[in-house]
Design a protein around this motif. Sequence first.
Motif, mmCIF file in Angstrom:
data_model
loop_
_atom_site.group_PDB
_atom_site.id
_atom_site.type_symbol
_atom_site.label_atom_id
_atom_site.label_comp_id
_atom_site.label_asym_id
_atom_site.label_seq_id
_atom_site.Cartn_x
_atom_site.Cartn_y
_atom_site.Cartn_z
ATOM 1 N N GLN A 1 60.217 -4.893 42.279
ATOM 2 C CA GLN A 1 59.013 -4.105 42.020
ATOM 3 C C GLN A 1 59.348 -2.797 41.312
ATOM 4 O OE1 GLN A 1 55.691 -5.120 42.764
ATOM 5 N NE2 GLN A 1 55.382 -3.448 41.303
ATOM 6 N N ALA A 2 60.463 -2.167 41.720
ATOM 7 C CA ALA A 2 60.872 -0.915 41.075
ATOM 8 C C ALA A 2 61.251 -1.158 39.615
ATOM 9 C CB ALA A 2 62.045 -0.304 41.830
ATOM 10 N N LEU A 3 61.935 -2.258 39.347
ATOM 11 C CA LEU A 3 62.285 -2.599 37.964
ATOM 12 C C LEU A 3 61.025 -2.816 37.133
ATOM 13 C CD1 LEU A 3 65.124 -5.141 38.822
ATOM 14 C CD2 LEU A 3 65.479 -2.967 37.645
ATOM 15 N N ARG A 4 60.092 -3.554 37.712
ATOM 16 C CA ARG A 4 58.842 -3.844 37.007
ATOM 17 C C ARG A 4 58.062 -2.561 36.718
ATOM 18 N NH1 ARG A 4 53.669 -5.963 38.886
ATOM 19 N NH2 ARG A 4 52.743 -7.284 37.274
ATOM 20 N N ASP A 5 58.026 -1.664 37.705
ATOM 21 C CA ASP A 5 57.304 -0.396 37.541
ATOM 22 C C ASP A 5 57.904 0.472 36.449
ATOM 23 O OD1 ASP A 5 55.618 -1.159 39.578
ATOM 24 O OD2 ASP A 5 56.546 0.113 41.110
ATOM 25 N N ASN A 6 59.210 0.285 36.183
ATOM 26 C CA ASN A 6 59.894 1.100 35.180
ATOM 27 C C ASN A 6 60.090 0.373 33.854
ATOM 28 O OD1 ASN A 6 61.103 3.870 36.318
ATOM 29 N ND2 ASN A 6 60.998 2.384 37.990
ATOM 30 N N GLY A 7 59.479 -0.806 33.740
ATOM 31 C CA GLY A 7 59.536 -1.532 32.478
ATOM 32 C C GLY A 7 60.881 -2.156 32.173
ATOM 33 N N VAL A 8 61.659 -2.436 33.224
ATOM 34 C CA VAL A 8 62.982 -3.043 33.043
ATOM 35 C C VAL A 8 62.848 -4.562 33.169
ATOM 36 C CG1 VAL A 8 65.342 -3.216 33.946
ATOM 37 C CG2 VAL A 8 64.134 -1.011 33.985
ATOM 38 N N SER A 9 63.456 -5.286 32.258
ATOM 39 C CA SER A 9 63.431 -6.751 32.299
ATOM 40 C C SER A 9 64.077 -7.247 33.594
ATOM 41 C CB SER A 9 64.173 -7.317 31.092
ATOM 42 O OG SER A 9 64.266 -8.721 31.168
ATOM 43 N N ALA A 10 63.363 -8.103 34.315
ATOM 44 C CA ALA A 10 63.872 -8.582 35.604
ATOM 45 C C ALA A 10 63.467 -10.029 35.837
ATOM 46 C CB ALA A 10 63.339 -7.708 36.739
ATOM 47 N N THR A 11 64.366 -10.778 36.437
ATOM 48 C CA THR A 11 64.119 -12.163 36.842
ATOM 49 C C THR A 11 64.504 -12.291 38.306
ATOM 50 O OG1 THR A 11 64.539 -13.066 34.642
ATOM 51 C CG2 THR A 11 64.820 -14.571 36.495
ATOM 52 N N MET A 12 63.668 -12.978 39.093
ATOM 53 C CA MET A 12 63.958 -13.113 40.524
ATOM 54 C C MET A 12 63.703 -14.547 40.974
ATOM 55 S SD MET A 12 62.575 -10.850 43.767
ATOM 56 C CE MET A 12 60.843 -11.126 43.409
ATOM 57 N N HIS A 13 64.621 -15.080 41.785
ATOM 58 C CA HIS A 13 64.468 -16.406 42.371
ATOM 59 C C HIS A 13 64.589 -16.272 43.890
ATOM 60 C CE1 HIS A 13 64.563 -18.691 38.594
ATOM 61 N NE2 HIS A 13 65.361 -17.717 38.185
ATOM 62 N N ILE A 14 63.500 -16.603 44.564
ATOM 63 C CA ILE A 14 63.467 -16.551 46.027
ATOM 64 C C ILE A 14 63.426 -17.987 46.546
ATOM 65 C CG2 ILE A 14 62.216 -15.738 48.059
ATOM 66 C CD1 ILE A 14 63.387 -13.483 46.389
ATOM 67 N N TYR A 15 64.383 -18.321 47.395
ATOM 68 C CA TYR A 15 64.499 -19.682 47.928
ATOM 69 C C TYR A 15 63.981 -19.721 49.373
ATOM 70 C CZ TYR A 15 67.310 -20.558 43.796
ATOM 71 O OH TYR A 15 67.732 -20.692 42.498
ATOM 72 N N PRO A 16 63.319 -20.799 49.760
ATOM 73 C CA PRO A 16 62.752 -20.850 51.121
ATOM 74 C C PRO A 16 63.812 -20.880 52.209
ATOM 75 C CG PRO A 16 62.506 -22.983 50.004
ATOM 76 C CD PRO A 16 62.983 -22.018 48.982
ATOM 77 N N LYS A 17 64.961 -21.497 51.925
ATOM 78 C CA LYS A 17 66.025 -21.603 52.926
ATOM 79 C C LYS A 17 67.378 -21.333 52.282
ATOM 80 C CE LYS A 17 63.660 -25.049 55.820
ATOM 81 N NZ LYS A 17 63.742 -26.422 56.393
ATOM 82 N N GLY A 18 68.310 -20.903 53.121
ATOM 83 C CA GLY A 18 69.651 -20.613 52.616
ATOM 84 C C GLY A 18 70.394 -19.630 53.478
ATOM 85 N N GLY A 19 69.621 -18.834 54.256
ATOM 86 C CA GLY A 19 70.266 -17.849 55.111
ATOM 87 C C GLY A 19 70.959 -16.787 54.283
#
Length: 304
Positions: A259-277
């Motif tokens: 969110q901070a990257l997005r707010d500052n206009g920085v290119s960002a990619t995020m992958h959130i996985y349901p499981k993995g610990g």
Amino acid sequence: MIKKLFYGVIVLICMTISAQDTIMPLWPNGKIPNHVKSEEKETNREEGILIISKVQDPTIEVYLPSERNATGEAMLIFPGGGYGVLAYDWEGTDIAKFLNGKGIAGIVVKYRLPSEVSQVDKHNVPLIDAQRAIRLVRSKAESWNIKSDKIGIIGFSAGGHLASTLGTHYNEKVYEPLDTVDKLSARPDFMALGYPVITFGGKTHGGSKKNLIGENPSEAMIGHFSNEKQVSADTPPTFLMHATDDGAVPVENSLLFFQALRDNGVSATMHIYPKGGHGFSLASKDNHLRGWTERMFEWIESLR
């Protein structure tokens, strides 16, 4: 027979020298900033993975792909371990070898861990070593077939905190320059963070916070090392990956940074996985989770 034996010995010596050349000290002539001579000794132990603690002589271990396969990109790797130990092969050398398979130089940073015994201002010490490491790699770019503007970083868990600290505090003067290497930029060109500790606020990892800034840090210190608060428009493009069920470092850490990257206009990619610990490294035995590596490589290609 004697000639063959002699030749064999020479080959072994050359191989040994070559292997040793892959490990370089970070600091020239033992001039290590914020270091105090003490009885503290570095320890290595095997627990299914190589665990290193009480690092005294920080180094980089360099893995280069063959020249024909090399893309010109490099990534410095910061293993995790809660700022108490380093999971050196699991989140370090294994990652470097994997990167080599994609033509990317992998450089493992054996950074000092905060210590009340052998350091002054322990909270700055990991960042001191991280800044020096990227400057040192940049100084070797031509001889290592690396493009000096294609040097990224990747960190896991507390190593992710250090990587995000470098990515947001690269201009902060935390040590006095020692040589021409220290005149080079410490800014990473891109940054990948695996299940990273980001904040020292509510959703933090208590062990990493305590080890780096102590039992009762000031609000100013907490804010300074809560890296979601330190993002600017100049923060490098960032890749994040995390598991929702991470019981050690809450997934909110990655969400806050994204969110901070997005707010500052920085290119960002995020992958959130349901499981993995937590602490899954390459996740090579998980058919779904192990896909994070391919997603990262695709992201790196998109930056070219």
